[in-house]
Design a protein around this motif. Structure first.
Motif, PDB file in Angstrom:
ATOM      1  N   LYS A   7     -17.990   7.007  28.350  1.00  9.52           N
ATOM      2  CA  LYS A   7     -17.447   7.821  29.432  1.00  9.52           C
ATOM      3  C   LYS A   7     -17.208   6.958  30.640  1.00  9.52           C
ATOM      4  O   LYS A   7     -17.881   5.974  30.880  1.00  9.52           O
ATOM      5  CB  LYS A   7     -18.428   8.932  29.817  1.00  9.52           C
ATOM      6  CG  LYS A   7     -18.529  10.051  28.836  1.00  9.52           C
ATOM      7  CD  LYS A   7     -19.463  11.099  29.347  1.00  9.52           C
ATOM      8  CE  LYS A   7     -18.967  11.675  30.658  1.00  9.52           C
ATOM      9  NZ  LYS A   7     -19.846  12.717  31.188  1.00  9.52           N
ATOM     10  N   GLY A   9     -17.755   5.863  34.178  1.00 10.12           N
ATOM     11  CA  GLY A   9     -18.940   5.972  35.018  1.00 10.12           C
ATOM     12  C   GLY A   9     -20.222   5.797  34.222  1.00 10.12           C
ATOM     13  O   GLY A   9     -21.305   6.040  34.707  1.00 10.12           O
ATOM     14  N   GLY A  11     -22.518   6.047  30.299  1.00 11.36           N
ATOM     15  CA  GLY A  11     -22.916   7.101  29.386  1.00 11.36           C
ATOM     16  C   GLY A  11     -21.869   7.307  28.304  1.00 11.36           C
ATOM     17  O   GLY A  11     -20.834   6.640  28.248  1.00 11.36           O
ATOM     18  N   GLU A  13     -19.963  10.484  25.635  1.00 11.88           N
ATOM     19  CA  GLU A  13     -19.739  11.893  25.349  1.00 11.88           C
ATOM     20  C   GLU A  13     -20.236  12.203  23.950  1.00 11.88           C
ATOM     21  O   GLU A  13     -20.018  11.419  23.015  1.00 11.88           O
ATOM     22  CB  GLU A  13     -18.245  12.226  25.419  1.00 11.88           C
ATOM     23  CG  GLU A  13     -17.731  12.364  26.826  1.00 11.88           C
ATOM     24  CD  GLU A  13     -16.274  12.801  26.829  1.00 11.88           C
ATOM     25  OE1 GLU A  13     -15.603  12.621  25.795  1.00 11.88           O
ATOM     26  OE2 GLU A  13     -15.815  13.317  27.857  1.00 11.88           O
ATOM     27  N   ARG A  60     -27.432  23.269  33.835  1.00 10.90           N
ATOM     28  CA  ARG A  60     -26.964  21.908  33.552  1.00 10.90           C
ATOM     29  C   ARG A  60     -27.685  21.403  32.310  1.00 10.90           C
ATOM     30  O   ARG A  60     -28.821  21.785  32.035  1.00 10.90           O
ATOM     31  CB  ARG A  60     -27.252  20.968  34.735  1.00 10.90           C
ATOM     32  CG  ARG A  60     -26.452  21.288  35.983  1.00 10.90           C
ATOM     33  CD  ARG A  60     -26.875  20.389  37.138  1.00 10.90           C
ATOM     34  NE  ARG A  60     -26.123  20.682  38.342  1.00 10.90           N
ATOM     35  CZ  ARG A  60     -24.970  20.133  38.659  1.00 10.90           C
ATOM     36  NH1 ARG A  60     -24.430  19.230  37.853  1.00 10.90           N
ATOM     37  NH2 ARG A  60     -24.344  20.468  39.764  1.00 10.90           N
ATOM     38  N   ASN A  63     -25.300  15.373  28.806  1.00 12.31           N
ATOM     39  CA  ASN A  63     -24.044  15.164  28.085  1.00 12.31           C
ATOM     40  C   ASN A  63     -23.942  13.691  27.739  1.00 12.31           C
ATOM     41  O   ASN A  63     -23.281  12.916  28.419  1.00 12.31           O
ATOM     42  CB  ASN A  63     -22.864  15.608  28.941  1.00 12.31           C
ATOM     43  CG  ASN A  63     -21.530  15.335  28.253  1.00 12.31           C
ATOM     44  OD1 ASN A  63     -21.454  15.323  27.036  1.00 12.31           O
ATOM     45  ND2 ASN A  63     -20.493  15.106  29.047  1.00 12.31           N
ATOM     46  N   SER A  67     -25.575  11.340  31.763  1.00 10.53           N
ATOM     47  CA  SER A  67     -24.839  12.282  32.608  1.00 10.53           C
ATOM     48  C   SER A  67     -25.250  13.698  32.282  1.00 10.53           C
ATOM     49  O   SER A  67     -25.870  13.961  31.256  1.00 10.53           O
ATOM     50  CB  SER A  67     -23.328  12.109  32.410  1.00 10.53           C
ATOM     51  OG  SER A  67     -22.964  12.489  31.098  1.00 10.53           O
ATOM     52  N   GLU A  68     -24.916  14.588  33.194  1.00  9.15           N
ATOM     53  CA  GLU A  68     -25.165  16.008  33.008  1.00  9.15           C
ATOM     54  C   GLU A  68     -23.859  16.759  33.199  1.00  9.15           C
ATOM     55  O   GLU A  68     -22.947  16.283  33.876  1.00  9.15           O
ATOM     56  CB  GLU A  68     -26.201  16.529  34.008  1.00  9.15           C
ATOM     57  CG  GLU A  68     -27.616  16.083  33.708  1.00  9.15           C
ATOM     58  CD  GLU A  68     -28.613  16.776  34.612  1.00  9.15           C
ATOM     59  OE1 GLU A  68     -28.205  17.230  35.708  1.00  9.15           O
ATOM     60  OE2 GLU A  68     -29.793  16.875  34.236  1.00  9.15           O
ATOM     61  N   VAL A  69     -23.779  17.950  32.601  1.00  8.95           N
ATOM     62  CA  VAL A  69     -22.593  18.781  32.742  1.00  8.95           C
ATOM     63  C   VAL A  69     -23.026  20.216  33.028  1.00  8.95           C
ATOM     64  O   VAL A  69     -24.057  20.691  32.517  1.00  8.95           O
ATOM     65  CB  VAL A  69     -21.720  18.730  31.465  1.00  8.95           C
ATOM     66  CG1 VAL A  69     -22.446  19.296  30.257  1.00  8.95           C
ATOM     67  CG2 VAL A  69     -20.401  19.465  31.671  1.00  8.95           C
TER      68      VAL A  69
END
Length: 884
Positions: A7, A9, A11, A13, A60, A63, A67-69
């Motif tokens: 991804k 930035g 991390g 997916e 949240r 992900n 990261s978090e989504v």
């Protein structure tokens, strides 16, 4: 499959989010409802908006590695609850479902978008109001201040286009009340200037509206070589808007649109123009107050949803063609002359479903078995309806009713009496349609008999009288034996489960039976599903027939509704006249809404109104507040509207020449968000009227000029009356209610201006509203009395009475409203308001009471002799009793 994709930035997916993002990229402007197990989930910005619109929890989750989504979701079985709330909130929603059984999937479950729903593209009952159309509108603006417009009602297939000058656009959009407007991206600013902050605007790229591309879209949709066959070849802007809508349908994956009717031209010149202000002020389609009632609510005695929608359309678009109007009146006359037929028709129509929307569901293969049975029931009522329709007056209507045997016969032959809504539940296809289905169904039906025989056989063989044969989803069919009889169990029984009090077994024979039954279930489901789909395919060519029938029955339903209203409230048939001058003569007219709300002991007071372009063109109506001036204005317009809708009217008689437009400027409102004061809104609406009015229009003005200084207001009102009187081309029939008594002088200067007033009677300082319109002008507005009736403190009304007497005595100096001068009354020589009294023996606005008060205030009780006191008392008595 790779574990994850890097991804931006940092991390990675997850595979699930890769799948989600790939689908989201195809429809970035939608909220993607992504099916995960038993839930529809949304992610990121979609989740934030979903949580706001639905009021659900936003969470949240991780992900990938770093990261978090954001996450928000709801159970899949609650889709019909939450989807309408998203769409009504203005969202465009893409529904993504699992396309395979997760238990059988190898790796990630395959998913795909199965439906896209927008405010203007809705097909399910949970998203639609039965009595209201749901228009998707395409709009394009041209530099020469013209518009092109196309309207599509996706749930019924209605599709038309038109074009015209932009100053007439409001009168078209207001009654449509579109759920969504598709515009050219470059037109956004101009559209907002015209319509304000219109809800649910969706922008397409400018090239979509290019004439060549848009025309190609329309021709492909209807498999045509030229627009001439549709009659829209002269509507280049309208056809461009229509082509953009076809593009929008395809963009949103709406491909099964067999119910879409051929694009038709819409001639705005055929209809009485009503802008949004007039529709609002007259409360035609919606009341202004929650406790109020709109005209449509009073008239809506329809028995079908399609009839209710058509009634709203008739009220929004009254006719201008006299012969078409009188043809509707002929139908009402026939029904009113046959009350038994009217009652019979209303009963039968109450058993007819919404055929328009059923036609859509058939064309898009959404029609479920229970709806198909409802369609069958509706079609079975058609012979009775045709028999009950009166012969005179309905000849033309009968010619519109198609033969429906091609629809009814397959439904009667192939459908069971009461099928379930879901084919998977079985019992949909009738016996005798398919030999294979009948054979499989017989096998299943005989299962109970077979099991009963097998139980008896095994009980006799084993000597176990309590032996049972049962079924559950986990173990299938089994034999259950209590522990007390365990010693009698034969060797060929195979143990499956041990319970506290019994053992469960299977046998080879029972296993063979189970396999046969499971196979029969699958076969039965497959055969019923195939046969039902074949039935829908057989019915699909009849979609246009069903639509024609729906149109005819909806029209009949509206006639019955209007006839019912006329019957209950003693309406009469209007009379139309010809001639160059406008004419409107009403004898004993009544307000169609207010009279239904009044108790029997206080009936509505009727009034006469006479207007003519070459005689009594403008009525200046004065009278006190609460006397009924506004109601009189509105009822006049509503009677004209009803007459041109094709309805009878609440009056003893009504004669008119067909009106082309009705304008109404009443009430006070502001638009502070746009920087417009109450007076600015009033003047804007007035300007709109004056720039569009013709000699065959009807105009209602209520208190024009009251939002500014007095003399400014009088000057504007005076000039407005002169303007409407001066030029024959704009000499509209006008009702002008006002508290500016100075305007009464206009009747002496302008021959077609007449003074009228609403009568009141004053008794002992109180006023009684007689609500009768008579020639002449009012001398007083009785505002202070009305204020007292409203509960204004007596001290205020008493002070107001003192000030009023002073202002009337010094009229020339009391108020100033000329430009540049203060509008504050000069009241230096009038006493200031005293503190309110603890107890008052007289009504303080009464002149006699005030005189008594002045006399008492002038007394010095410390020096008053007894004889002087008696004389003063005698004087007070004389004041109270009046001259003898």
């Amino acid at each position: 499959m790779a574990k994850g994709t890097p991804k931006r930035g940092g991390g990675t997916e997850t595979p699930l989010m890769q799948q989600y993002n790939a689908l989201k990229a195809k429809h970035p402007d939608t909220i993607l409802l992504f099916r995960v197990g038993d839930f529809y989930e949304t992610f990121g910005p979609d989740a934030i908006r979903t949580a706001e619109l639905l009021g659900i929890t936003l969470t949240r989750r991780a992900n990938g590695a770093a990261s978090e989504v954001e996450l928000a979701g709801f159970p899949h079985h609650a889709l019909d609850t939450y989807l309408p709330r998203l769409v009504r909130g203005g969202a465009r929603v893409a529904v993504c479902d699992q396309l395979e059984d997760p238990k059988l999937a190898k790796g990630l479950v395959r998913r795909g978008i199965t439906e896209i729903v927008t405010p203007g593209l809705a097909f399910t009952d949970s998203l639609l109001e039965p009595a209201q159309a749901n228009y998707l509108v395409g709009l394009v603006l041209a530099p020469e201040r013209r518009y092109g417009l196309a309207a599509l009602e996706a749930s019924t297939g209605e599709f038309w286009c038109t074009e015209g000058p932009t100053d007439r656009l409001d009168a078209l959009l207001a009654p449509l009340r579109p759920a969504e407007i598709v515009i050219r991206r470059g037109d956004l600013r101009a559209v907002r200037e015209l319509l304000g902050e219109a809800p649910n605007l969706y922008r397409l790229e400018d090239w979509v509206f290019e004439p060549a591309y848009a025309e190609e879209q329309v021709l492909r949709q209807f498999s045509l070589a030229s627009l001439k066959g549709l009659g829209v070849d002269g509507l280049a802007l309208g056809a461009a808007a229509a082509g953009a809508l076809v593009h929008y349908l395809k963009e949103n994956e709406q491909h099964r649109l067999g119910h879409l009717r051929p694009l038709a031209p819409f001639d705005t010149g055929q209809y009485l123009a009503l802008d949004r202000f007039t529709l609002r002020n007259l409360e035609v389609l919606a009341p202004q107050h929650p406790e109020g009632r709109a005209l449509v609510q009073v008239l809506d005695h329809t028995r079908t949803a399609m009839g209710a929608r058509l009634l709203r359309r008739w009220l929004a678009f009254p006719l201008r063609d006299r012969s078409a109007i009188e043809a509707r009146h002929d139908c009402l006359a026939a029904l009113l002359a046959a009350p038994e037929a009217l009652d019979r028709l209303r009963t039968l129509l109450g058993q007819v479903a919404d055929l328009e929307r059923l036609a859509m569901r058939l064309a898009t293969l959404r029609l479920n078995p229970r709806e198909a049975a409802t369609l069958r029931t509706s079609l079975e009522r058609l012979p009775g309806i045709l028999e009950a329709v009166p012969q005179p007056g309905f000849t033309a209507w009968r010619g519109q009713v198609p033969r429906a045997e091609g629809l009814l016969a397959p439904l009667v032959r192939q459908l069971t009496e009461a099928p379930p809504p879901d084919v998977a539940k079985g019992g949909v296809i009738a016996a005798g349609v398919s030999a294979a289905l009948d054979e499989t169904r017989a096998l299943k039906t005989d299962a109970e008999g077979y099991l009963a025989r097998l139980r008896d056989q095994e009980a006799a063989r084993t000597g176990i009288a309590s032996l049972k044969i049962q079924y559950n989803r986990v173990f299938g069919y089994y034999i259950e034996v209590t522990h007390a009889n365990a010693g009698r169990v034969p060797e060929d029984y195979i143990r499956k489960q041990t319970l506290a009090n019994a053992e469960r077994y299977i046998t080879p024979e029972l296993k063979v039976f189970e396999e046969k039954m499971l196979s029969a279930e699958e076969t039965l489901l497959r055969l019923e599903s195939e046969l039902y789909q074949a039935l829908l395919a057989e019915l699909q060519p009849e979609v246009s027939t069903l639509q024609q029938l729906a149109n005819a029955l909806a029209e009949l339903d509206v006639y019955c509704a209007l006839a019912t209203q006329a019957q209950r409230y003693h309406y009469v048939r209007p009379t139309f006249v010809e001639g160059p001058a406008a004419v409107l003569e009403i004898e004993q007219g009544r307000h169609p809404v207010i009279e239904t709300l009044l108790p029997r002991e206080a009936p509505y007071v009727p009034n006469d109104v006479t207007l003519s372009g070459d005689g009594q063109q403008i009525l200046l109506i004065t009278g006190p507040n609460m006397a009924g001036k506004s109601a009189l204005l509105r009822q006049t317009a509503l009677l004209v509207l009803l007459a041109q809708v094709g309805s009878y009217v609440p009056a003893q008689a009504l004669r008119l020449r067909v009106v082309d437009k009705v304008f109404s400027r009443v009430g006070a409102s502001d638009n502070l968000a746009a920087g417009e004061s109450t007076f600015m809104v009033e003047m804007t609406e007035t300007a709109r009227i004056l720039n569009q009015v013709t000699a065959h229009s009807l105009v209602l003005f209520d208190e024009i000029g009251r939002g500014t200084a007095t003399y400014d207001g009088v000057a504007i009102a005076w000039a407005l009356v002169e303007y409407l009187h001066a030029e024959p081309s704009r000499a509209a029939l006008t009702l002008f209610a006002t508290h500016y008594h100075e305007l009464a002088e206009l009747a002496e200067q302008l021959p077609r201006v007449k003074n009228y007033t609403v009568r009141v009677k004053e008794v002992s300082g109180k006023i009684i509203f007689l609500r009768t319109l008579v020639p002449g002008s009012a001398a007083h507005s009785f505002g202070i009395q009305v204020a007292e009736m409203a509960g204004v403190p007596p001290a205020v009304t008493a002070r107001a009475t003192e000030l009023l007497r002073h202002f009337e005595a010094t009229h020339g100096e009391a108020l100033k409203g000329s430009r540049g001068a203060t509008s504050t009354p000069r009241v230096a020589n009038v006493r200031q308001m005293p503190p309110p009294a603890q107890l008052q023996l007289f009504s303080l606005h009464d002149p006699v009471a005030l005189a008594v008060r002045e006399l008492l205030e002038g007394l010095d009780v410390n020096t008053l002799t007894p004889i002087e006191a008696l004389l003063k008392l005698q004087e007070i008595q004389r004041l109270v009793s009046g001259p003898r």
